[in-house]
Design a protein around this motif. Structure first.
Motif, PDB file in Angstrom:
ATOM      1  N   ALA A 170       0.825  -1.207   0.000  1.00 48.84           N
ATOM      2  CA  ALA A 170       0.000   0.000   0.000  1.00 48.84           C
ATOM      3  C   ALA A 170       0.863   1.262   0.000  1.00 48.84           C
ATOM      4  O   ALA A 170       0.532   2.243  -0.667  1.00 48.84           O
ATOM      5  CB  ALA A 170      -0.924  -0.004   1.207  1.00 48.84           C
ATOM      6  N   ALA A 171       1.974   1.237   0.716  1.00 49.95           N
ATOM      7  CA  ALA A 171       2.859   2.402   0.749  1.00 49.95           C
ATOM      8  C   ALA A 171       3.481   2.662  -0.615  1.00 49.95           C
ATOM      9  O   ALA A 171       3.595   3.820  -1.055  1.00 49.95           O
ATOM     10  CB  ALA A 171       3.951   2.193   1.800  1.00 49.95           C
ATOM     11  N   LYS A 172       3.887   1.609  -1.306  1.00 50.72           N
ATOM     12  CA  LYS A 172       4.456   1.764  -2.644  1.00 50.72           C
ATOM     13  C   LYS A 172       3.389   2.270  -3.615  1.00 50.72           C
ATOM     14  O   LYS A 172       3.664   3.130  -4.462  1.00 50.72           O
ATOM     15  CB  LYS A 172       5.040   0.431  -3.121  1.00 50.72           C
ATOM     16  CG  LYS A 172       5.821   0.513  -4.385  1.00 50.72           C
ATOM     17  CD  LYS A 172       6.915   1.575  -4.373  1.00 50.72           C
ATOM     18  CE  LYS A 172       8.065   1.215  -3.486  1.00 50.72           C
ATOM     19  NZ  LYS A 172       9.153   2.206  -3.540  1.00 50.72           N
ATOM     20  N   LEU A 231       0.830   6.646  -6.823  1.00 52.76           N
ATOM     21  CA  LEU A 231      -0.388   7.401  -7.095  1.00 52.76           C
ATOM     22  C   LEU A 231      -0.176   8.912  -6.936  1.00 52.76           C
ATOM     23  O   LEU A 231      -0.768   9.701  -7.667  1.00 52.76           O
ATOM     24  CB  LEU A 231      -1.521   6.947  -6.166  1.00 52.76           C
ATOM     25  CG  LEU A 231      -2.118   5.583  -6.449  1.00 52.76           C
ATOM     26  CD1 LEU A 231      -3.039   5.166  -5.314  1.00 52.76           C
ATOM     27  CD2 LEU A 231      -2.872   5.591  -7.762  1.00 52.76           C
ATOM     28  N   ARG A 232       0.652   9.302  -5.999  1.00 53.67           N
ATOM     29  CA  ARG A 232       0.908  10.725  -5.784  1.00 53.67           C
ATOM     30  C   ARG A 232       1.962  11.269  -6.731  1.00 53.67           C
ATOM     31  O   ARG A 232       2.049  12.470  -6.937  1.00 53.67           O
ATOM     32  CB  ARG A 232       1.362  10.961  -4.351  1.00 53.67           C
ATOM     33  CG  ARG A 232       0.256  10.700  -3.362  1.00 53.67           C
ATOM     34  CD  ARG A 232       0.435  11.411  -2.070  1.00 53.67           C
ATOM     35  NE  ARG A 232       0.603  12.833  -2.258  1.00 53.67           N
ATOM     36  CZ  ARG A 232       1.227  13.612  -1.398  1.00 53.67           C
ATOM     37  NH1 ARG A 232       1.750  13.107  -0.319  1.00 53.67           N
ATOM     38  NH2 ARG A 232       1.340  14.901  -1.612  1.00 53.67           N
ATOM     39  N   GLY A 233       2.810  10.395  -7.294  1.00 58.53           N
ATOM     40  CA  GLY A 233       3.845  10.843  -8.213  1.00 58.53           C
ATOM     41  C   GLY A 233       5.142  11.215  -7.533  1.00 58.53           C
ATOM     42  O   GLY A 233       5.997  11.868  -8.136  1.00 58.53           O
ATOM     43  N   LYS A 234       5.339  10.790  -6.306  1.00 59.58           N
ATOM     44  CA  LYS A 234       6.544  11.164  -5.562  1.00 59.58           C
ATOM     45  C   LYS A 234       7.797  10.482  -6.088  1.00 59.58           C
ATOM     46  O   LYS A 234       8.899  10.874  -5.733  1.00 59.58           O
ATOM     47  CB  LYS A 234       6.360  10.852  -4.076  1.00 59.58           C
ATOM     48  CG  LYS A 234       5.298  11.715  -3.431  1.00 59.58           C
ATOM     49  CD  LYS A 234       5.303  11.565  -1.948  1.00 59.58           C
ATOM     50  CE  LYS A 234       5.851  12.845  -1.367  1.00 59.58           C
ATOM     51  NZ  LYS A 234       5.853  12.836   0.085  1.00 59.58           N
ATOM     52  N   HIS A 235       7.650   9.497  -6.952  1.00 54.48           N
ATOM     53  CA  HIS A 235       8.808   8.816  -7.529  1.00 54.48           C
ATOM     54  C   HIS A 235       9.349   9.573  -8.745  1.00 54.48           C
ATOM     55  O   HIS A 235      10.411   9.230  -9.246  1.00 54.48           O
ATOM     56  CB  HIS A 235       8.417   7.396  -7.936  1.00 54.48           C
ATOM     57  CG  HIS A 235       7.369   7.351  -9.003  1.00 54.48           C
ATOM     58  ND1 HIS A 235       6.054   7.717  -8.765  1.00 54.48           N
ATOM     59  CD2 HIS A 235       7.429   7.008 -10.300  1.00 54.48           C
ATOM     60  CE1 HIS A 235       5.363   7.596  -9.873  1.00 54.48           C
ATOM     61  NE2 HIS A 235       6.173   7.163 -10.826  1.00 54.48           N
ATOM     62  N   THR A 282       5.578  17.794  -8.010  1.00 49.49           N
ATOM     63  CA  THR A 282       5.165  19.102  -7.508  1.00 49.49           C
ATOM     64  C   THR A 282       3.999  18.867  -6.554  1.00 49.49           C
ATOM     65  O   THR A 282       2.996  18.265  -6.941  1.00 49.49           O
ATOM     66  CB  THR A 282       4.720  20.014  -8.671  1.00 49.49           C
ATOM     67  OG1 THR A 282       5.755  20.009  -9.660  1.00 49.49           O
ATOM     68  CG2 THR A 282       4.486  21.425  -8.203  1.00 49.49           C
ATOM     69  N   PRO A 283       4.105  19.319  -5.299  1.00 47.61           N
ATOM     70  CA  PRO A 283       3.095  18.958  -4.294  1.00 47.61           C
ATOM     71  C   PRO A 283       1.669  19.412  -4.612  1.00 47.61           C
ATOM     72  O   PRO A 283       0.718  18.739  -4.250  1.00 47.61           O
ATOM     73  CB  PRO A 283       3.589  19.652  -3.022  1.00 47.61           C
ATOM     74  CG  PRO A 283       5.026  19.880  -3.244  1.00 47.61           C
ATOM     75  CD  PRO A 283       5.214  20.058  -4.709  1.00 47.61           C
ATOM     76  N   GLY A 311       0.586  11.959 -10.433  1.00 49.78           N
ATOM     77  CA  GLY A 311       0.751  10.535 -10.165  1.00 49.78           C
ATOM     78  C   GLY A 311       0.379   9.668 -11.339  1.00 49.78           C
ATOM     79  O   GLY A 311      -0.121  10.128 -12.368  1.00 49.78           O
ATOM     80  N   ASP A 312       0.638   8.376 -11.186  1.00 47.86           N
ATOM     81  CA  ASP A 312       0.393   7.399 -12.236  1.00 47.86           C
ATOM     82  C   ASP A 312      -0.768   6.489 -11.846  1.00 47.86           C
ATOM     83  O   ASP A 312      -1.261   6.534 -10.717  1.00 47.86           O
ATOM     84  CB  ASP A 312       1.647   6.545 -12.459  1.00 47.86           C
ATOM     85  CG  ASP A 312       2.788   7.355 -13.039  1.00 47.86           C
ATOM     86  OD1 ASP A 312       2.528   8.230 -13.877  1.00 47.86           O
ATOM     87  OD2 ASP A 312       3.948   7.106 -12.649  1.00 47.86           O
TER      88      ASP A 312
END
Length: 143
Positions: free
Chosen positions: A29-31, A36-40, A45-46, A51-52
């Motif tokens: 779930a963390a991955k 989903l947020r696009g942090k990778h 940009t916050p 996200g994907d």
């Protein structure tokens, strides 16, 4: 030199598959929440939804460590007096493993419009089969 700020027109969305078989529910779930947020992404940009799409397969084979199967409960309340319903995660993982995975990811996503948009890109399946072959998803190598 200026700092690059992503916007809706510059975001490229990809499709990723996460296999939850024999992996911790929380780690999967963390991955998924990170993707989903696009942090990778390097241009994260916050305040932009960059996200994907994430497909989680084999949710029924995800494991909960320790005594979480017996001590952790999924609780809902109808709003009326005495309307509390509790379900042990042991039963929830047997009857509806997709819901258990969705709840785990939902708890790791911000509670705002960006978070709601990110959760719409999450697809969870109990088994190996999914109907998103046309999107050419890529298997994500999670540690």
């Amino acid at each position: 030199m200026s700092t690059f700020m992503a916007n809706a027109s510059t975001v490229e969305r990809k499709w990723y598959i996460l296999d939850a078989a024999n992996k911790s529910l929380g780690h999967t779930a963390a991955k998924a929440a990170e993707l989903l947020r696009g942090k990778h992404k390097t241009y994260y940009t916050p305040h932009v939804d960059c996200g994907d799409f994430v497909i989680i397969v084999n949710a029924e084979k995800a494991v909960l460590t320790g005594n979480k199967l017996f001590q952790k409960y999924y609780r809902t309340h109808s709003g009326y007096a005495g309307g509390l319903k509790e379900t042990q995660y042991r039963i929830l993982m047997q009857e509806n493993p997709e819901l258990a995975m969705e709840l785990a990811v939902k708890g790791m996503i911000p509670r705002n419009t960006l978070g709601r948009a990110a959760l719409k890109r999450l697809k969870v399946y109990a088994g190996e089969q999914h109907g998103h072959d046309a999107q050419k998803p890529v298997a994500y190598a999670a540690e």
